[in-house]
Design an enzyme around this catalytic site. Sequence first.
Site, mmCIF file in Angstrom:
data_model
loop_
_atom_site.group_PDB
_atom_site.id
_atom_site.type_symbol
_atom_site.label_atom_id
_atom_site.label_comp_id
_atom_site.label_asym_id
_atom_site.label_seq_id
_atom_site.Cartn_x
_atom_site.Cartn_y
_atom_site.Cartn_z
ATOM 1 N N ALA A 219 0.511 -1.244 -0.370
ATOM 2 C CA ALA A 219 -0.032 -0.057 -0.381
ATOM 3 C C ALA A 219 0.794 1.179 0.203
ATOM 4 C CB ALA A 219 -0.611 0.176 1.388
ATOM 5 N N ASN A 222 2.363 2.387 -2.972
ATOM 6 C CA ASN A 222 1.682 3.411 -4.651
ATOM 7 C C ASN A 222 1.008 4.897 -3.317
ATOM 8 O OD1 ASN A 222 -0.783 2.950 -4.225
ATOM 9 N ND2 ASN A 222 -0.901 1.188 -4.171
ATOM 10 N N ASP A 225 -4.479 6.696 -1.383
ATOM 11 C CA ASP A 225 -4.352 6.977 0.753
ATOM 12 C C ASP A 225 -3.391 7.450 1.427
ATOM 13 O OD1 ASP A 225 -6.907 5.046 -0.804
ATOM 14 O OD2 ASP A 225 -4.972 3.430 -0.529
ATOM 15 N N TRP A 234 -0.844 6.953 -16.170
ATOM 16 C CA TRP A 234 -1.141 5.706 -17.540
ATOM 17 C C TRP A 234 -2.180 6.612 -18.754
ATOM 18 C CZ3 TRP A 234 -1.880 3.810 -12.950
ATOM 19 C CH2 TRP A 234 -0.745 2.625 -12.058
ATOM 20 N N CYS A 270 3.580 0.183 -13.832
ATOM 21 C CA CYS A 270 4.089 -1.083 -12.984
ATOM 22 C C CYS A 270 4.950 -1.962 -12.336
ATOM 23 C CB CYS A 270 3.167 -2.148 -13.481
ATOM 24 S SG CYS A 270 3.418 -2.760 -15.838
ATOM 25 N N ASP A 299 -9.251 -8.086 -13.857
ATOM 26 C CA ASP A 299 -11.190 -8.144 -13.984
ATOM 27 C C ASP A 299 -11.433 -7.465 -12.775
ATOM 28 O OD1 ASP A 299 -13.633 -9.429 -13.796
ATOM 29 O OD2 ASP A 299 -12.401 -10.825 -12.404
ATOM 30 N N HIS A 328 1.974 -6.945 -17.518
ATOM 31 C CA HIS A 328 1.925 -6.254 -15.746
ATOM 32 C C HIS A 328 3.389 -6.810 -15.343
ATOM 33 C CE1 HIS A 328 0.766 -4.940 -12.122
ATOM 34 N NE2 HIS A 328 -0.331 -5.478 -11.661
ATOM 35 N N ASP A 351 1.435 -6.948 -4.944
ATOM 36 C CA ASP A 351 1.633 -5.960 -6.079
ATOM 37 C C ASP A 351 1.234 -4.639 -5.231
ATOM 38 O OD1 ASP A 351 0.451 -4.400 -8.511
ATOM 39 O OD2 ASP A 351 -0.914 -6.056 -8.703
ATOM 40 N N ASN A 391 -5.350 -16.544 -15.484
ATOM 41 C CA ASN A 391 -6.575 -16.920 -16.558
ATOM 42 C C ASN A 391 -7.957 -16.559 -16.106
ATOM 43 O OD1 ASN A 391 -6.637 -20.061 -16.506
ATOM 44 N ND2 ASN A 391 -6.015 -20.855 -14.029
ATOM 45 N N GLU A 441 -2.616 -24.705 -19.869
ATOM 46 C CA GLU A 441 -3.862 -23.583 -20.619
ATOM 47 C C GLU A 441 -3.856 -25.186 -21.941
ATOM 48 O OE1 GLU A 441 -5.966 -21.536 -20.042
ATOM 49 O OE2 GLU A 441 -4.203 -19.991 -19.620
ATOM 50 N N GLU A 446 -7.083 -27.661 -15.591
ATOM 51 C CA GLU A 446 -6.805 -26.637 -15.887
ATOM 52 C C GLU A 446 -8.184 -25.824 -16.051
ATOM 53 O OE1 GLU A 446 -7.322 -22.135 -17.609
ATOM 54 O OE2 GLU A 446 -7.607 -23.945 -19.283
ATOM 55 N N TYR A 522 1.081 0.073 -22.968
ATOM 56 C CA TYR A 522 0.975 -1.298 -22.542
ATOM 57 C C TYR A 522 -0.380 -1.530 -22.189
ATOM 58 C CZ TYR A 522 2.009 -0.155 -17.464
ATOM 59 O OH TYR A 522 1.787 -0.280 -16.492
#
Length: 689
Positions: A219, A222, A225, A234, A270, A299, A328, A351, A391, A441, A446, A522
């Site tokens: 946290a 970046n 917050d 971006w 990223c 997502d 990413h 991340d 996925n 895959e 999978e 990108y």
Amino acid sequence: MGQAATQPSTNWHLKENAREHHTSKFSSDELIVRRGQAFTLTFSGTEQPEQNLIFIAETGPKPSKAAKTHATFGISSEVSKEGWSAVRQSSSSNSVSISISSPPNAVIGRYRLGVQSGSASPASLGTFVLLFNPWSSGDDVFMSNNAECEEYVLEEFGIIFAGNKNHISSFGWNFGQFQGDILNICLAMMDRSLYYRQDPVTDTSHRHDPRYLGRVLSAMVNANDDQGVVLGNWSGKYEDGKNPSSWTGSGEILQSWKKSGFKPVRYGQCWVFAAVLTTVLRCLGIPTRTITNFSSAHDADGNLRVDEFYDASGNHLERGADSIWNFHVWNESWFARSDLGASYSGWQILDATPQEQSGGIYQCGPASRRAIKEGEVDLDYDCPFVFAEVNADCMYWNYDAATGKKTLIFSKSTDIGQSISTKAVGRDNRVDVTSDYKYEEGSTKERDIFKKARKKLGLEDKFDPTAPTPQEVDQKPDIAGKFKVAGSLEIGKDLNLLLVLVNLQSEPKTAHINMTAWSTLYTRKPVHEIWKDSMSVTLSPKEEKQFPIKIKYTDYQQRLTTDKTIQVTALCHVEGGIQVLVQRDITLDNPEINIQVLGEAKVNKEVDVEVVFTNPIDTEVKDCVLQVEGSDLLRGILELRIPPLKANEKSRTKFKLIPSEAGPKHLLVNFSCDKFADIKTFKMVKVIH
């Protein structure tokens, strides 16, 4: 009260302790040691017999025994397994040497050490910094493989993979976790987090746990917050800061953050967030690496699907919050997961890129990599988001702005999460770790895991308005197509492609084809239209035809983003059949730049380096700047201005290095001018004594 103690003088045995604790690379006058391991100090000036000495070690505000931030311990004959302990090494009439050990789960941070003799007030011996210890089997971050410890904790150079799944490129990065003030900045970062501001005592008491700190620091890296380190951007417009592509190391970013009074540094994307988090975690002793995922899903709505929209002309539309990034970059850190059970220990995904909120703030992880592979998306932390990144299923829709109607063109379950990559241990090679994230895959296993994940998220039975109807899925296209690259993909050259179309049917087929090329970021966000064309074609039964496409340098030169990416699409409207979408993301290569070390590199001796660049285009390039950095090779960042270069002219730029340490070191070079931004390369320099 007893009489006041005279102030003892302390010898911290910095060199010997640092060697034992793998902390020699820090340049500090303060003792830096790792937990769960003994360190030695000698002090003089206490009049009492040593058996009466009591030591006090404490960290953070309001230290307490309950919070494990305060410990008192006398001299004992052996090291304690549970708590802090002191064992006498030797003593003379006025000085005593003591070996002090901390428990393997001690809170990390800066400690104050005091000693009390008899009834006198405690006297300060000074401060020291305690870090995680991947070399100690009792530590949550223990890594049994020594070469991996060297790479993931002590290595200051990294390689980050970028580009796209068809064309993987890479660049070097100077993590620089042992540079000057970096450790102090990392300690300050912990004290600036929201968690610390809300409750400093509880926050400090949790700092024994790599899982807790990893989340807090994801946290803090970046700026969202909490006025953290790096502000993301971006937009493609970076005039009021630095272009994310122009950084070559974390040191400059972390130093700027501190120098500005902790104002967020502009700008990052990223790989910048991931690289800075690597620096911070390696600095604190948590084994960490960067991971690049190609065709990475973002997502946003949590249904393990990403929806992409195109108009009738084949333009990629910015609709909905889902997206697929060409690549990413995130982190993996190595530690035990006592909260989940031993089988989920090992690599954990963190991340720091601010994408979606977790627990109300922009943080992500630690998600157990094992949990992701097995579809255990109900485990802490943020497993559904990470699972989707590697996925998710992909839905390509045709959207009609006039009617608001959308039609499914096709869906694919094998597009997302490809060539997941990281740097090899001890070598400058790429290692593919895709199979650690998912089963092969397209395999039954999978698909079963994907269904299990959807079920755990309660997505199985819900009516999903965005889901295609069965007849949409069952329709089979009459033609298939792909774009092939013909020739080089170098900036400054024309781009030659072939659109290959195949008639899958045994009767002739006619299609009207709308083609576009856009410069993109990108993240595949379209920025400028570069080219468009349309044509009608008739294909005989089972015929395959190739259509050459040329996009001239002059067409794209002004419109390219610094990500150097172009998305080409062809939307084929087949008479009497369903639409077929052909697309390809293209990342262009920068011109070459060459580094030569002229002579042998020796510790504390000057050595010349020459950087050679040839202007590949037929116009002059100006505003040329060369940036050079490399841990143990030069201090800070060297910036050199280079005169303008005429068409096809070669520049040779010389500068001197004075290496400060022997071993394999990496020199990073970044060249920019008005026509080419951020051409990066690196060279390994073997430094001898």
